[in-house]
Design an enzyme around this catalytic site. Structure first.
Site, PDB file in Angstrom:
ATOM      1  CD1 TRP A 197      64.110 -27.264 -15.715  1.00 34.39           C
ATOM      2  CD2 TRP A 197      62.279 -28.810 -15.927  1.00 34.39           C
ATOM      3  NE1 TRP A 197      63.251 -27.322 -17.177  1.00 34.39           N
ATOM      4  CE2 TRP A 197      62.231 -28.033 -17.177  1.00 34.39           C
ATOM      5  CE3 TRP A 197      61.374 -29.802 -15.249  1.00 34.39           C
ATOM      6  CZ2 TRP A 197      61.150 -28.588 -17.901  1.00 34.39           C
ATOM      7  CZ3 TRP A 197      60.335 -30.180 -16.258  1.00 34.39           C
ATOM      8  CH2 TRP A 197      60.479 -29.567 -17.480  1.00 34.39           C
ATOM      9  NE  ARG A 441      68.194 -29.709 -23.087  1.00 36.59           N
ATOM     10  CZ  ARG A 441      67.770 -28.970 -23.906  1.00 36.59           C
ATOM     11  NH1 ARG A 441      68.597 -27.964 -24.114  1.00 36.59           N
ATOM     12  NH2 ARG A 441      66.661 -28.946 -24.627  1.00 36.59           N
ATOM     13  CG  ASP A 476      68.604 -22.300 -22.235  1.00 34.09           C
ATOM     14  OD1 ASP A 476      68.614 -22.252 -20.995  1.00 34.09           O
ATOM     15  OD2 ASP A 476      67.929 -22.874 -23.019  1.00 34.09           O
ATOM     16  CG  ASP A 546      62.151 -24.609 -19.502  1.00 35.61           C
ATOM     17  OD1 ASP A 546      62.112 -23.625 -20.168  1.00 35.61           O
ATOM     18  OD2 ASP A 546      63.075 -25.444 -19.555  1.00 35.61           O
TER      19      ASP A 546
END
Ligand code: DGJ
Length: 724
Positions: A197, A441, A476, A546
């Site tokens: 990530w 998450r 997403d 991100d």
């Protein structure tokens, strides 16, 4: 026809503009690979696949014609003497897994057959020619069809496989790769893209050791950690010179790209669905079709390979109406507001951004259900009217009233345990009865293999898209799969769940696009966690990472550009200090790096200084000025991000225009910056924006000589136009 069969040599010749791929049928009916590389004439190439005999530990086939353990097999199978990596392994009804396929028949025709239910490259009868080879296993009655499509305009071959159970019993596929490619012994390196990530698609190149090297995912998605791509390059290959073979897999789930170098140094490359956690049962008469794998060869190094992928994927994988259309220049509120917004705040961002030239407002996460943070609401795709007073229709009307388009974020594949959907349908997520579920998450993954789940998601999204005027969605996907099991599948079919999930995802995307053909969809997975070719079929642009820090993006976009076209690389200017790294970089550098992608903003424009707003206006003017050369030009990576500097340039197809970008990563006192253009016409004259006129050969062989030093993280551009 660019595919031919010569009976005299029992050989198939597949030609692209600059490459040839050759294999033959031997006396035993085995398909033996001869050659793949620079274009050659159609001569007898069977000498090239000859291998010395081996010991009794490499058995010969029962008919005495072949040593499967050393022969370059066109499509390798398990259990009958080839001990290297198998592309195909079938367990037949009696429980054994030995397979032996021999040539049966072939067809050559103009065009490319559709791969139903899965994304794939496409091409007209003028653009493509296809070879279908049927090979059969006389004992199990498995029928294997190998598909090869060559492109008239690109040095690319698309491959896939269909296995049909032509027996009277069930059989189980345990491995079924999409392509198997044999390369002769040499000094080979493997290049691939790894990450995590916020640090996706970092480029790595290593010498290939003997044995198996595997680049794979078993996350239920292609993932941040590895990309479904490898390149096999000669040890001497550079960015612009030398053999480069690229293998890219058009798939969004568990993939495997393996190289195996055997004792003698020969290389086998197999690309396909990862056999780990995969199985597929075929009843009599049923078939299984693999996803498509694309092979590219270039003698012009990694750069040449990338340019082929860019054109092929932009023109023959991404789809109309958006593949070559100018995308709306957007502002996304995520880093600007996170979950803390209401309709007035969003409207004000749109208003001020619109005044600077931004064309679309994208409302990110937090507009639905009880979503005020990341622990609740996913699955409840109903507008939260406490936040968006008056509803989405009104907000979209107000934004359209500004002359702007409107886009909306979704994360369709997920469910929070704190949601109405979970209360109503706890069995709709992937889960194993009795086993507590891992959370990522605070969310679980919906079981997209289920038609009722697909229907629910389609209905919710379709309703919102119909109620309000929405031109774009950002889709997403913020975690990977665990406890992969479906409440609806029987025990013997649970091994199919990972692939069924991916097929369900494709079906949902296709259905949405059918219902809303003009919708522009941007893919996202916690940044670029599922940035793969299959996604580009539905999502012509993909949120690359991100990590919006311009300096970090140099590595990320460099690696991404190995395969993916600039039109797909979603890249935005964000604020400083950067939210991911706290680094401060100049507005110009942030703009120059974001220009190497779709370009947009990821901030709250209402909080910007007047000076920065002026910079935004100037950036937007540059975006329009350079749009064509950046998005439709050829990319040349001039200096890889090396801790010191980084540079790249785009050259228009007719070589009349070029744009070079240079970023200084680390400054030094009294330091010069030199960089040479590539890809220009050496005989043309080019003028830069300061009025310097020089021949292409000078811009390319001498280049630029900046003597005025540069500070850390600063950048400059040089724009050339042809002087007639
Ligand atoms: C992860 C994405 O990559 C971000 O851009 C943003 O959309 C968040 N999810 C929202 O939750």
């Amino acid at each position: 026809m660019s595919i031919k069969y010569f009976d005299e040599f029992k050989s198939f010749y597949l030609h692209t503009p600059n490459t040839s791929y050759v294999f033959h049928i031997n006396d035993g009916g085995f398909l033996i690979h001869d050659y793949y590389g620079k274009k050659i004439p159609e001569c007898d190439m069977r000498f090239y696949s000859a291998r010395p005999g081996r010991s009794s530990f490499s058995p010969r086939s029962a008919d005495g014609t072949t040593t499967p353990d050393s022969a370059p097999m066109e499509y390798s199978v398990n259990g009958t003497g080839d001990y290297r990596a198998s592309a195909l392994q079938i367990r037949e009804f009696r429980g054994n897994a030995s397979t032996d396929i021999r040539f049966d028949s072939y067809k050559i025709y103009a065009g490319k057959p559709e791969l139903k239910g899965q994304p794939a490259t496409y091409g007209t009868e003028e653009e493509t020619t296809t070879l279908e080879i049927v090979a059969k296993d006389a004992v199990t009655n498995a029928e294997v069809t190998l598909y090869y499509t060559v492109f008239e305009n690109y040095d690319a071959i698309a491959r896939r496989v269909k296995v049909t159970n032509a027996s009277e019993h069930g059989m189980d596929l345990e491995r079924v790769y999409s392509s198997c490619t044999e390369l002769p012994k040499g000094n080979w390196d493997i290049c691939h893209l790894y990450g995590m990530w916020g640090r996706e698609r970092k480029f790595e190149r290593n010498h290939i050791p003997r044995g198996i090297t595997a680049i794979e995912s078993k996350r239920g998605a292609s993932g941040h950690h590895h990309n479904p791509f490898i390149a096999i390059v000669d040890g001497s290959t550079t960015e612009e010179i030398g053999d480069a073979y690229g293998f890219s897999f058009i798939y969004s789930g568990n993939f495997s790209a393996q190289t195996e170098i055997d004792t003698d140094g020969d290389v086998r490359v197999i690309v396909g669905i990862n056999p780990t956690d995969f199985g597929w049962h075929l009843d009599p008469g049923e078939s299984f079709e693999t996803p498509e794998a694309v092979s590219v060869y270039s003698a012009e190094g990694l750069g040449g390979m990338s340019r082929i992928f860019h054109k092929l994927y932009r023109n023959n994988l991404c789809r109309d109406p958006w593949k070559n259309a100018k995308r709306p220049l957007l502002i996304n509120n995520w880093e600007g507001t996170y979950f803390n917004f209401d309709e007035e705040k969003i409207f004000n961002i749109a208003k001020e951004a619109g005044e600077l030239g931004v064309e679309m407002l994208v409302l990110d996460d937090g507009w639905f259900g009880s979503r005020n943070g990341d622990n609740s609401g996913l699955g409840d795709w109903f507008v939260n009217e406490e936040k968006i007073k008056g509803g989405m229709k009104l907000l979209s009307e107000r934004i359209h009233g500004l002359g702007m388009k409107f886009g909306l974020w979704f994360e369709p594949e997920m469910i929070n345990p704190i949601s109405n959907l979970y209360d109503a349908h706890p069995d709709w997520c992937l889960h194993v009865e009795g086993r507590p579920m891992c959370k990522g998450r605070n969310q679980y993954v919906l079981d997209l293999s289920r038609k009722d789940v697909q229907d629910y998601l389609f209905d919710c999204m379709d309703k919102i898209l119909k109620d309000a005027q929405i031109e774009y969605i950002k889709w997403d996907f913020n975690r990977n799969i665990t406890e992969a099991a479906s409440a609806l599948l029987s025990a013997d079919k649970q091994k199919e769940i990972f692939h069924r999930y991916v097929l369900g995802l494709y079906a949902l995307c296709e259905r949405l696009l059918e219902a809303h053909p003009d919708l522009l969809m941007e893919g996202c997975s916690g940044g670029g966690g599922r940035f793969d070719p299959a996604m580009l079929y539905y999502f012509p642009q993909y949120w690359t990472s991100d990590d919006t820090d311009a300096i970090e993006r140099l590595d990320i976009q460099y690696g991404t550009s190995m395969v993916y076209p600039t039109t797909a690389i979603s890249s935005h200017v964000s604020v400083c200090p950067n939210h991911q790294t706290e680094r401060i970089s100049p507005m110009q550098t942030r703009g120059d790096v974001a220009l190497a992608g779709t370009f947009g903003y990821e901030l709250d424009v209402t909080k910007m200084s007047d000076e920065d707003k002026e910079a935004v206006k100037a950036q937007i003017a540059e975006y329009h000025k350079y749009y064509d050369v950046i998005h439709f030009g050829d990319l040349y990576r001039l200096i890889p991000p090396n801790g010191e500097e980084c540079a790249w340039c785009y050259v228009s197809e007719d070589k009349s225009e070029a744009l070079l970008t240079f970023v200084c990563i680390r400054c030094h006192p009294q330091f010069r910056r030199c960089v040479k253009f590539r890809g220009l016409d050496e005989n043309k004259l080019y003028k830069d924006d300061e009025g310097n006129v020089r021949p292409g050969s000078v811009w390319m062989n001498a280049g630029i000589n900046r003597t005025n030093g540069m500070k850390d993280f600063t950048s400059f551009k040089v724009h050339l136009t042809e002087v007639k």
